[in-house]
Design a protein around this motif. Structure first.
Motif, PDB file in Angstrom:
ATOM      1  N   VAL A 135      -4.099   5.139   4.430  1.00  0.00           N
ATOM      2  CA  VAL A 135      -3.095   4.085   4.223  1.00  0.00           C
ATOM      3  C   VAL A 135      -1.822   4.668   3.617  1.00  0.00           C
ATOM      4  CG1 VAL A 135      -2.548   1.993   2.917  1.00  0.00           C
ATOM      5  CG2 VAL A 135      -4.783   2.227   4.020  1.00  0.00           C
ATOM      6  N   PHE A 136      -1.981   5.508   2.612  1.00  0.00           N
ATOM      7  CA  PHE A 136      -0.824   6.103   1.930  1.00  0.00           C
ATOM      8  C   PHE A 136       0.005   6.954   2.889  1.00  0.00           C
ATOM      9  CE2 PHE A 136       1.343   9.362  -0.508  1.00  0.00           C
ATOM     10  CZ  PHE A 136       1.894   8.649  -1.565  1.00  0.00           C
ATOM     11  N   LEU A 137      -0.656   7.820   3.646  1.00  0.00           N
ATOM     12  CA  LEU A 137       0.055   8.728   4.543  1.00  0.00           C
ATOM     13  C   LEU A 137       0.744   7.982   5.681  1.00  0.00           C
ATOM     14  CD1 LEU A 137      -2.443  11.725   4.754  1.00  0.00           C
ATOM     15  CD2 LEU A 137      -0.203  11.677   3.625  1.00  0.00           C
ATOM     16  N   VAL A 138       0.041   7.034   6.285  1.00  0.00           N
ATOM     17  CA  VAL A 138       0.638   6.298   7.406  1.00  0.00           C
ATOM     18  C   VAL A 138       1.829   5.472   6.920  1.00  0.00           C
ATOM     19  CG1 VAL A 138       0.253   4.511   9.125  1.00  0.00           C
ATOM     20  CG2 VAL A 138      -1.477   6.253   8.753  1.00  0.00           C
ATOM     21  N   ALA A 139       1.686   4.819   5.760  1.00  0.00           N
ATOM     22  CA  ALA A 139       2.790   4.028   5.218  1.00  0.00           C
ATOM     23  C   ALA A 139       3.990   4.899   4.888  1.00  0.00           C
ATOM     24  CB  ALA A 139       2.336   3.268   3.965  1.00  0.00           C
ATOM     25  N   GLY A 140       3.736   6.122   4.436  1.00  0.00           N
ATOM     26  CA  GLY A 140       4.835   7.020   4.104  1.00  0.00           C
ATOM     27  C   GLY A 140       5.497   7.629   5.317  1.00  0.00           C
ATOM     28  N   LEU A 141       4.711   8.101   6.273  1.00  0.00           N
ATOM     29  CA  LEU A 141       5.260   8.771   7.443  1.00  0.00           C
ATOM     30  C   LEU A 141       6.049   7.829   8.335  1.00  0.00           C
ATOM     31  CD1 LEU A 141       2.287  11.126   8.413  1.00  0.00           C
ATOM     32  CD2 LEU A 141       4.483  11.774   7.420  1.00  0.00           C
ATOM     33  N   ASP A 142       5.770   6.548   8.249  1.00  0.00           N
ATOM     34  CA  ASP A 142       6.496   5.574   9.062  1.00  0.00           C
ATOM     35  C   ASP A 142       7.985   5.559   8.730  1.00  0.00           C
ATOM     36  OD1 ASP A 142       6.811   3.519  10.939  1.00  0.00           O
ATOM     37  OD2 ASP A 142       6.603   1.987   9.415  1.00  0.00           O
ATOM     38  N   ALA A 143       8.355   6.069   7.552  1.00  0.00           N
ATOM     39  CA  ALA A 143       9.762   6.109   7.171  1.00  0.00           C
ATOM     40  C   ALA A 143      10.537   7.149   7.971  1.00  0.00           C
ATOM     41  CB  ALA A 143       9.898   6.404   5.679  1.00  0.00           C
ATOM     42  N   SER A 154       2.178   1.667  10.547  1.00  0.00           N
ATOM     43  CA  SER A 154       1.970   1.345   9.132  1.00  0.00           C
ATOM     44  C   SER A 154       1.509  -0.097   8.935  1.00  0.00           C
ATOM     45  CB  SER A 154       3.252   1.616   8.340  1.00  0.00           C
ATOM     46  OG  SER A 154       4.330   0.871   8.868  1.00  0.00           O
ATOM     47  N   GLU A 155       2.270  -1.056   9.510  1.00  0.00           N
ATOM     48  CA  GLU A 155       1.870  -2.457   9.370  1.00  0.00           C
ATOM     49  C   GLU A 155       0.497  -2.702   9.984  1.00  0.00           C
ATOM     50  OE1 GLU A 155       6.312  -2.424   9.166  1.00  0.00           O
ATOM     51  OE2 GLU A 155       4.840  -1.550  10.516  1.00  0.00           O
ATOM     52  N   THR A 156       0.290  -2.115  11.163  1.00  0.00           N
ATOM     53  CA  THR A 156      -0.995  -2.285  11.849  1.00  0.00           C
ATOM     54  C   THR A 156      -2.141  -1.796  10.979  1.00  0.00           C
ATOM     55  OG1 THR A 156       0.072  -2.001  13.999  1.00  0.00           O
ATOM     56  CG2 THR A 156      -2.311  -1.682  13.912  1.00  0.00           C
ATOM     57  N   THR A 157      -1.961  -0.643  10.356  1.00  0.00           N
ATOM     58  CA  THR A 157      -3.021  -0.078   9.520  1.00  0.00           C
ATOM     59  C   THR A 157      -3.311  -0.964   8.325  1.00  0.00           C
ATOM     60  OG1 THR A 157      -2.394   2.171  10.193  1.00  0.00           O
ATOM     61  CG2 THR A 157      -3.708   1.951   8.183  1.00  0.00           C
ATOM     62  N   VAL A 158      -2.269  -1.403   7.635  1.00  0.00           N
ATOM     63  CA  VAL A 158      -2.471  -2.253   6.455  1.00  0.00           C
ATOM     64  C   VAL A 158      -3.122  -3.573   6.849  1.00  0.00           C
ATOM     65  CG1 VAL A 158      -1.313  -3.491   4.580  1.00  0.00           C
ATOM     66  CG2 VAL A 158      -0.560  -1.192   5.206  1.00  0.00           C
ATOM     67  N   LEU A 188      -5.091  -2.115  -2.050  1.00  0.00           N
ATOM     68  CA  LEU A 188      -4.422  -1.880  -0.767  1.00  0.00           C
ATOM     69  C   LEU A 188      -2.922  -2.108  -0.899  1.00  0.00           C
ATOM     70  CD1 LEU A 188      -4.430  -1.382   2.293  1.00  0.00           C
ATOM     71  CD2 LEU A 188      -4.959  -3.818   2.599  1.00  0.00           C
ATOM     72  N   VAL A 189      -2.539  -3.186  -1.577  1.00  0.00           N
ATOM     73  CA  VAL A 189      -1.114  -3.454  -1.794  1.00  0.00           C
ATOM     74  C   VAL A 189      -0.463  -2.300  -2.552  1.00  0.00           C
ATOM     75  CG1 VAL A 189       0.520  -4.936  -3.028  1.00  0.00           C
ATOM     76  CG2 VAL A 189      -1.329  -5.963  -1.713  1.00  0.00           C
ATOM     77  N   ALA A 190      -1.123  -1.836  -3.615  1.00  0.00           N
ATOM     78  CA  ALA A 190      -0.553  -0.779  -4.445  1.00  0.00           C
ATOM     79  C   ALA A 190      -0.412   0.524  -3.667  1.00  0.00           C
ATOM     80  CB  ALA A 190      -1.424  -0.572  -5.682  1.00  0.00           C
ATOM     81  N   VAL A 191      -1.449   0.902  -2.932  1.00  0.00           N
ATOM     82  CA  VAL A 191      -1.419   2.170  -2.192  1.00  0.00           C
ATOM     83  C   VAL A 191      -0.395   2.115  -1.059  1.00  0.00           C
ATOM     84  CG1 VAL A 191      -2.762   3.712  -0.712  1.00  0.00           C
ATOM     85  CG2 VAL A 191      -3.785   2.779  -2.784  1.00  0.00           C
ATOM     86  N   ALA A 192      -0.376   1.004  -0.326  1.00  0.00           N
ATOM     87  CA  ALA A 192       0.581   0.864   0.776  1.00  0.00           C
ATOM     88  C   ALA A 192       2.013   0.878   0.254  1.00  0.00           C
ATOM     89  CB  ALA A 192       0.310  -0.420   1.548  1.00  0.00           C
TER      90      ALA A 192
END
Length: 206
Positions: free
Chosen positions: A25-33, A40-44, A61-65
Motif C-alpha cells: 500500500v505504501f509503495l503503490v501510493a507513493g509511486l503513483d506520484a 493507488s486508489e484501486t489498491t486502497v 490503512l488510512v495512515a499508511v496510504a
C-alpha cells in the motif's frame, strides 16, 4: 477484466495477514506520484473491501496510504524543484502530460492551495501538481502542510469507498470492489467535470 480483478483481489487477500500488505500500500501510493499508471486508489479500495469492518486496521490503512502518498508527492515536488525543466519535461512526455503540466503551472499561480489539496482526485493530477509546484519554487513547508491535508483526505475517501462498497459483500469481495469502483468513479468524475466546464466557459463567451 473480471478474471484480472479476481486475481488482484486474491493476491491482496493472501497478504491481508502479512506485513507485506502495508508495504504494498505504501509503495503503490507513493509511486503513483511519479507513475500515473500505478493503481493507488484501486489498491486502497480493494484492501478496504478485504479488511471489512475491522476499524483499527482500516485506520491503519488510512495512515499508511496517506504517508505513502505524502512521501511520493514530496519526491515529485523535489524533482520539480531541483531537477530542472529538462528532467520535468522527460517525465511529462506526450501532449497530454504537457497539457496537464501547463494547466498545473497556471493553477499554482492562481489558486495553489486548491491545486495541492485537490489535484490528486483528477487523473494525472498528482504528477502535474508535484512537478509544477516544485518547478515554480512553491514554498516547501506550505506544500508539505497542504499536501498532508490532501493525502489524508484522499486516504480517508478511498478507504471509506472501499468499506461502503464491500459492506454487503463480505462473501464476494469482487462484487464489493466493483461497487466501490463505481463510487470512486463518481467521486473522480465530479471534479473533472467541473474543471472541464470552467475551462470551456471563456471560449463560449464572444
Amino acid at each position: 477484466m473480471g478474471d484480472v480483478l479476481a486475481q488482484a483481489v486474491e493476491l491482496l487477500r493472501a497478504q491481508v495477514e502479512s506485513p507485506w500488505l502495508w508495504a504494498i500500500v505504501f509503495l503503490v501510493a507513493g509511486l503513483d506520484a511519479l507513475l500515473p499508471f500505478m493503481p493507488s486508489e484501486t489498491t486502497v479500495v480493494m484492501v478496504a473491501v478485504l479488511l471489512g469492518p475491522d476499524l483499527p486496521r482500516l485506520a491503519a490503512l488510512v495512515a499508511v496510504a496517506a504517508a505513502g502518498a505524502l512521501g511520493g508527492d514530496c519526491l515529485s515536488h523535489g524533482i520539480g524543484r531541483w531537477g530542472g525543466p529538462r528532467l520535468t519535461a522527460r517525465l511529462l512526455r506526450g501532449e497530454r502530460g504537457r497539457r496537464r503540466y501547463a494547466w498545473a503551472c497556471g493553477a499554482v499561480e492562481r489558486h495553489a492551495t486548491l491545486l495541492v489539496v485537490a489535484a490528486r482526485f483528477l487523473p494525472g493530477g498528482r504528477v502535474a501538481a508535484g512537478l509544477s509546484t516544485g518547478g515554480l519554487r512553491f514554498p516547501l513547508r506550505r506544500f508539505v502542510l497542504l499536501d498532508a491535508a490532501g493525502a489524508g483526505l484522499w486516504a480517508v475517501t478511498s478507504t471509506a469507498i472501499g468499506r461502503i462498497g464491500g459492506a454487503g459483500f463480505a462473501e464476494d469481495p469482487v462484487k464489493g470492489v466493483l461497487l466501490a469502483f463505481a463510487l470512486a468513479l463518481a467521486v473522480v468524475a465530479v471534479p473533472a467535470g467541473v474543471r472541464r466546464a470552467r475551462a470551456a466557459r471563456p471560449s463560449s463567451v464572444r
